[in-house]
Design an enzyme around this catalytic site. Sequence first.
Site, PDB file in Angstrom:
ATOM      1  N   CYS A 126     -30.095  -5.635 -28.245  1.00 58.47           N
ATOM      2  CA  CYS A 126     -29.514  -4.291 -28.187  1.00 58.47           C
ATOM      3  C   CYS A 126     -30.581  -3.290 -27.768  1.00 58.47           C
ATOM      4  O   CYS A 126     -31.736  -3.643 -27.534  1.00 58.47           O
ATOM      5  CB  CYS A 126     -28.930  -3.905 -29.545  1.00 58.47           C
ATOM      6  SG  CYS A 126     -30.163  -3.737 -30.853  1.00 58.47           S
ATOM      7  N   CYS A 155     -29.564  -0.137 -42.411  1.00 61.91           N
ATOM      8  CA  CYS A 155     -30.071  -0.654 -41.132  1.00 61.91           C
ATOM      9  C   CYS A 155     -29.228  -0.111 -39.987  1.00 61.91           C
ATOM     10  O   CYS A 155     -27.993  -0.199 -40.021  1.00 61.91           O
ATOM     11  CB  CYS A 155     -30.044  -2.175 -41.131  1.00 61.91           C
ATOM     12  SG  CYS A 155     -31.246  -2.902 -42.257  1.00 61.91           S
ATOM     13  N   CYS A 160     -28.681  -1.020 -36.862  1.00 59.12           N
ATOM     14  CA  CYS A 160     -28.319  -1.866 -35.716  1.00 59.12           C
ATOM     15  C   CYS A 160     -26.901  -1.617 -35.219  1.00 59.12           C
ATOM     16  O   CYS A 160     -26.658  -1.430 -34.035  1.00 59.12           O
ATOM     17  CB  CYS A 160     -28.490  -3.340 -36.084  1.00 59.12           C
ATOM     18  SG  CYS A 160     -30.207  -3.876 -36.077  1.00 59.12           S
ATOM     19  N   ASP A 165     -10.265  12.475   0.411  1.00 60.91           N
ATOM     20  CA  ASP A 165     -10.334  12.491   1.871  1.00 60.91           C
ATOM     21  C   ASP A 165      -9.098  11.772   2.418  1.00 60.91           C
ATOM     22  O   ASP A 165      -8.427  11.035   1.692  1.00 60.91           O
ATOM     23  CB  ASP A 165     -11.615  11.785   2.317  1.00 60.91           C
ATOM     24  CG  ASP A 165     -11.784  11.791   3.825  1.00 60.91           C
ATOM     25  OD1 ASP A 165     -11.471  12.812   4.450  1.00 60.91           O
ATOM     26  OD2 ASP A 165     -12.207  10.752   4.365  1.00 60.91           O
ATOM     27  N   THR A 196      -8.769  10.123   6.049  1.00 59.11           N
ATOM     28  CA  THR A 196      -9.079   8.950   6.855  1.00 59.11           C
ATOM     29  C   THR A 196     -10.010   7.990   6.123  1.00 59.11           C
ATOM     30  O   THR A 196     -11.111   8.363   5.716  1.00 59.11           O
ATOM     31  CB  THR A 196      -9.728   9.373   8.187  1.00 59.11           C
ATOM     32  OG1 THR A 196      -8.873  10.309   8.833  1.00 59.11           O
ATOM     33  CG2 THR A 196      -9.936   8.170   9.089  1.00 59.11           C
ATOM     34  N   ASP A 247     -24.214  -4.860 -43.186  1.00 59.05           N
ATOM     35  CA  ASP A 247     -24.924  -4.547 -41.945  1.00 59.05           C
ATOM     36  C   ASP A 247     -24.618  -5.571 -40.859  1.00 59.05           C
ATOM     37  O   ASP A 247     -24.256  -5.222 -39.735  1.00 59.05           O
ATOM     38  CB  ASP A 247     -26.430  -4.510 -42.192  1.00 59.05           C
ATOM     39  CG  ASP A 247     -27.200  -4.292 -40.909  1.00 59.05           C
ATOM     40  OD1 ASP A 247     -27.066  -3.206 -40.324  1.00 59.05           O
ATOM     41  OD2 ASP A 247     -27.895  -5.227 -40.478  1.00 59.05           O
TER      42      ASP A 247
END
Length: 752
Positions: A21, A406, A408, A450, A452, A733
């Site tokens: 992570c 924690c 995490c 747009d 075209t 956790d």
Amino acid sequence: MAEVAEGEGRQARYRVDGMDCAACARKIDTAVRTMPGVEDVSVSVVASTMTIRHNGASDLPAIEKKVKGLGYSVAPLTERQVSSAAHTHDEVCDHDHDHDHGHDHEHAARHDHQIHAHAEVAATHREGEADEALAWWHGGKGRLTILSGAALVAAYIVGHLVPAVAPYAFFVAMLVGLIPIARRAVMAALAGSPFSIEMLMTIAAVGAVILNAGEEAATVVFLFLVGELLEGVAAGKARKSIQSLTALVPQTALVEENGQTREVPAAKLSAGAVVLVRPGDRIPGDGTIIAGDSSIDEASVTGESSPVHKSVDEQVFAGTVNGNGALRVRITAAAADNTIARVVRLVEEAQEAKAPTERFIDRFSRYYTPGVVAVAAAVAVMPPLFAGGSWAEWIYKGLAILLIGCPCALVISTPAAIAASLSAGARRGLLLKGGAVLETLGKITAVALDKTGTLTSGKPRVTDVISFALPEADVLRFAAALEVGSSHPLASAILSEAAVREMPVPPAAGAKALGGLGVTATVEGQPVFLGSPQAASERCNLSTEATARIRALNDEGKTVSVLIVGDQVAGALAMRDEPRPDAADGLRALSAAGIRTVMLTGDNERTATAIGRQLGIPVRAGLLPEDKQRIVGELKAEGLVVAKVGDGINDAPALAAADVGIAMGGGADVALETADAAILHGRVGDIARMIRLSKRTMANIRQNITIALGLKALFLVTTILGITGLWPAILADTGATVLVTMNALRLLRPIE
């Protein structure tokens, strides 16, 4: 090692395994950035790489040792030299002509791509394939978890058989798992990250032993290792979703040279090479078909479930599967720059660009963890000091709070969702350059498109074949005879229509282009002319009926070419750049979502209005690039969050000015570079899908944050009340982290 000079410094690249992570990346970044001679560090969790820019005097082995000390494996990337042949696009035509209509052929000069860097990314994937393919128990984390679990089971058995030695058995079992964790904690603290999850875990486990809770300490350490292992497995799934794209490209290709076919590595294909693609083979590179026709299964790249029939002059993509016909394909992009490589590269770059929510969570977590330590210390000390509480009881509760706190799950809640979304989008050809773009897309309230190449296919096709003196079949047949060999867009439209109708095209003699007027030749012994109505009227009188019909077609935004055979007006052909098949449905999807749409085009008012009327979209026509940019600014001034969609050079200023610029794939490189996102396969409906993906992602992030903080709050209360202890705390956790990651992985499902 892949080490290249860059500016005044040098650059070294490494593969780093074991990161799960953003917290892992931050620890490595903090540790390496303080090393002597290091100027900058970039750590990619998704690509499992670390790039270091240094002044040449850095001790690279010491840097590797530092990262290994944090608990990650490091391997220098092997340098791969990749050569790229220059690719130029030359249009060869036997004759050119103009049917009294303007055609601006704008070709963007291709940027110099960093081929070397691209090759290293590909090499990283290849070198990591073996590691990714290994079962979890073959990795270092898996082996340590198994060993810790075995030690815990052994301690239970020994403790049951010899109760007197049970505390020592559990202490040893705890040390089996805790020593590597504590070592990482110390290294992280020395490297500038004192409040790491490993440090909290070490304090909690040691404190539990001091409180004679050795059995619980050993269990907590084992559960922590299980949690880390599950995080790694879940993170690996998200990583594989992108890396698996590289496996779509075949390893070899059949190259044709001097009439001979030989097998070469697909990675060595360069632009201009001609390859033979047999039925059932994967196409080895992006290219254009120069011979043959077949159904192409593009599901792996575009997400389309049905094969697409393609023939000469049509584009094919690397990694798609050829159907039942042999094809000769001219490669248009080197291996390092084909569709698959481009998708992988853009997504990996995007996943390193943090969303505002992710940046906030990142900043919050820096204060959150020290705050948790302070709260845990207060819980452990204050009640015994001021309320006469038991020291052992409240220190135990303080240690449990350390584990509950924690960060995490909280830290991973946003990047996990964003990584999964970027991966899911890439698999459907939706490329987003970062989490910030992904987050902003969900707030879009207006889309400027747009015409075209965006709302339309970008090339004209025959819409009407009109008979005056000859049957429609003859009108088309004679017109096609004049256009054989021409590369003019209208000529291509006529020839394509003749091919679709399986019309035999007679030979033409003495073909001659008349600048600004049309083309003339002799076909089947008769003089034939095809050109603008004005040029035709100078050669032959147009009847009132013919003039009225041509005027009506012009009012529909169509270009009309009149055919004269001999001395009579034989017929006419009307052509127009028609809307993409899904344009109307795509615009309706945006309107249904409450999003305002407007067409911005440099085309003339008549043609643009006709297309706008057909699609049901307001039109602003005759615009210069600066006009488009100004209108985007006006929409933003109204309080709208604006996305601009385009594919050309003239769209680049407006793309940059919009809150989100979206390039339609296949457009000019400058549009793709300027834009924040790209719709690789040109489906208008993908704009709404991209916005839905953003909204789905933000909802997932909110769910993740709720899960992460909600579980912690719940167990904080139950711990203070004495209901739960250390091992439920670590489960809270670990459980939150796993739940958050698995919830994020739901985003890998197909986008509806």
